[in-house]
Design a protein around this motif. Structure first.
Motif, PDB file in Angstrom:
ATOM      1  N   GLN A 249      59.962  35.767  29.717  1.00 21.57           N
ATOM      2  CA  GLN A 249      59.228  36.395  30.812  1.00 21.57           C
ATOM      3  C   GLN A 249      57.938  35.645  31.116  1.00 21.57           C
ATOM      4  N   GLU A 250      57.179  35.301  30.072  1.00 22.85           N
ATOM      5  CA  GLU A 250      55.922  34.575  30.273  1.00 22.85           C
ATOM      6  C   GLU A 250      56.185  33.171  30.810  1.00 22.85           C
ATOM      7  N   SER A 251      57.261  32.533  30.340  1.00 28.41           N
ATOM      8  CA  SER A 251      57.580  31.180  30.806  1.00 28.41           C
ATOM      9  C   SER A 251      57.911  31.187  32.291  1.00 28.41           C
ATOM     10  N   LEU A 252      58.748  32.129  32.730  1.00 24.99           N
ATOM     11  CA  LEU A 252      59.096  32.197  34.148  1.00 24.99           C
ATOM     12  C   LEU A 252      57.889  32.586  34.993  1.00 24.99           C
ATOM     13  N   THR A 253      57.027  33.438  34.442  1.00 19.64           N
ATOM     14  CA  THR A 253      55.803  33.795  35.166  1.00 19.64           C
ATOM     15  C   THR A 253      54.919  32.568  35.371  1.00 19.64           C
ATOM     16  N   ASN A 254      54.796  31.730  34.334  1.00 20.16           N
ATOM     17  CA  ASN A 254      54.003  30.514  34.458  1.00 20.16           C
ATOM     18  C   ASN A 254      54.625  29.553  35.475  1.00 20.16           C
ATOM     19  N   VAL A 255      55.952  29.491  35.496  1.00 16.10           N
ATOM     20  CA  VAL A 255      56.623  28.639  36.478  1.00 16.10           C
ATOM     21  C   VAL A 255      56.287  29.104  37.895  1.00 16.10           C
ATOM     22  N   ALA A 256      56.388  30.428  38.101  1.00 13.05           N
ATOM     23  CA  ALA A 256      56.149  30.967  39.438  1.00 13.05           C
ATOM     24  C   ALA A 256      54.694  30.830  39.870  1.00 13.05           C
ATOM     25  N   ARG A 257      53.755  30.950  38.928  1.00 11.56           N
ATOM     26  CA  ARG A 257      52.339  30.965  39.294  1.00 11.56           C
ATOM     27  C   ARG A 257      51.691  29.581  39.325  1.00 11.56           C
TER      28      ARG A 257
END
Length: 333
Positions: A249-257
């Motif tokens: 979840q944190e990895s995909l959030t970092n990708v998106a942001r």
């Protein structure tokens, strides 16, 4: 008297004391050998020293200094390795230790330092477990309040607006419908936040389905096209599954942001003795310094004895890799 005697004995048997006597013995032997050679050799030293005797004295002194330097270097060599370990050790990257074999009198010092690292990692894991458990409990409480209180309140408002829209004057109908849509969107956002705070699908359907749902959430991010490649993992304990989910979840959030990526790929696979999670993107590459999110990921990985690496991709982008030992998994029932 007994306590003083014990302390004195401990000092005599300490590694520093043994190292002191070892170095003193080495130097004493070297000087003894030099004195013996000088006494038994035909060489003589005049007073004052003659010019012809200076080469003999210089060679003898050089040999003694060389022998002393060689023996001291061999005896103190483990300190270089210990210093290098102190410089590179990181409490969020476990398992970095120095070999205690073949280190002579310094072996006890190296073993003591390794034991200190073991205690620090154990203490950190324990405190991290408490913090993360409290964090998850707080997330669940907030998720319940969002769902049960704010969600229900917005639902009531939505139903009231539905009844009102049929009774308002025609010129206000469109405005009321717009307000109703805004409330519906707000309700959807509240439910989405509650799902992210408390992933019920993880408890109900398992890790694979939870990761698939997570990827589906990020499909709505403008400009990002995430894909998934999920292999059913072995039966993991709930804490391990939660760590894998939160790191994904944190990895995909970092990708998106932060990554400015067009594509992202989340995979869950099995390797010999491992369950491996990978999140790869084609963005701007890994950060130069770990932020709060990445530090949190490393703390979670340390909690379950997993290894987390964040590296660049040759073609450009970032790869987050979490390797979880299957030894921490439950036997499938």
């Amino acid at each position: 008297m007994t306590a003083r005697t014990t302390q004195a004995g401990a000092r005599k048997g300490s590694p520093v004391n043994r190292l002191f006597w070892r170095l003193l013995t080495i130097n004493g032997l070297i000087f003894a050998v030099g004195t013996t050679v000088l006494a038994l050799s035909p060489a003589t030293v005049s007073s004052p020293v003659l010019v012809t005797e200076l080469p003999v004295l210089t060679v003898g002194l050089a040999l003694m200094v060389t022998a002393t330097a060689f023996l001291l270097r061999a005896g103190l060599a483990p300190l270089d390795g210990l210093t290098a370990l102190m410089e590179r050790v990181d409490s969020l990257r476990s398992g970095d230790r120095m070999d205690t074999g073949g280190n002579g009198d310094l072996g006890h010092l190296v073993a003591t330092f390794n034991a200190m690292l073991d205690r620090l990692e154990t203490d950190r894991s324990t405190s991290t477990a408490r913090v993360l458990a409290a964090q998850e409990a707080e997330r669940q409480r907030i998720a319940r309040e969002l769902h049960d209180e704010i969600g229900q309140s917005l639902t009531v408002v939505l139903l009231q607006l539905k009844r009102v829209v049929d009774r308002v004057p025609e010129e206000l109908t469109e405005e009321v419908r717009t307000v109703r849509e805004n409330v519906r969107n707000c309700l959807d956002e509240v439910r989405g936040v509650a799902r992210r705070l408390r992933p019920g699908v993880l408890e109900d359907l398992g890790l694979t389905s939870a990761l698939a749902a997570l990827v589906a959430e990020f499909e709505s991010v403008e400009g990002l096209e995430p894909v998934k490649d999920l292999e059913a993992p072995p039966d993991l304990d709930p804490d391990t599954e939660l760590v894998i989910y939160r790191i994904a979840q944190e990895s995909l959030t970092n990708v998106a942001r932060h990554s400015h990526a067009r594509h992202a790929r989340l995979s869950l696979s099995r390797e010999p003795g491992l369950v491996v999670l990978e999140v790869t993107d084609d963005g701007c590459g890994p950060p130069e310094k770990d932020g709060a999110g990445i530090l949190g990921m490393r703390e979670r990985a340390l909690l379950i004895g997993a290894r987390l690496s964040i590296t660049g991709v040759p073609a450009g982008g970032t790869r987050v890799r979490l390797a979880v030992p299957i030894g921490g998994a439950r036997a499938a029932g």
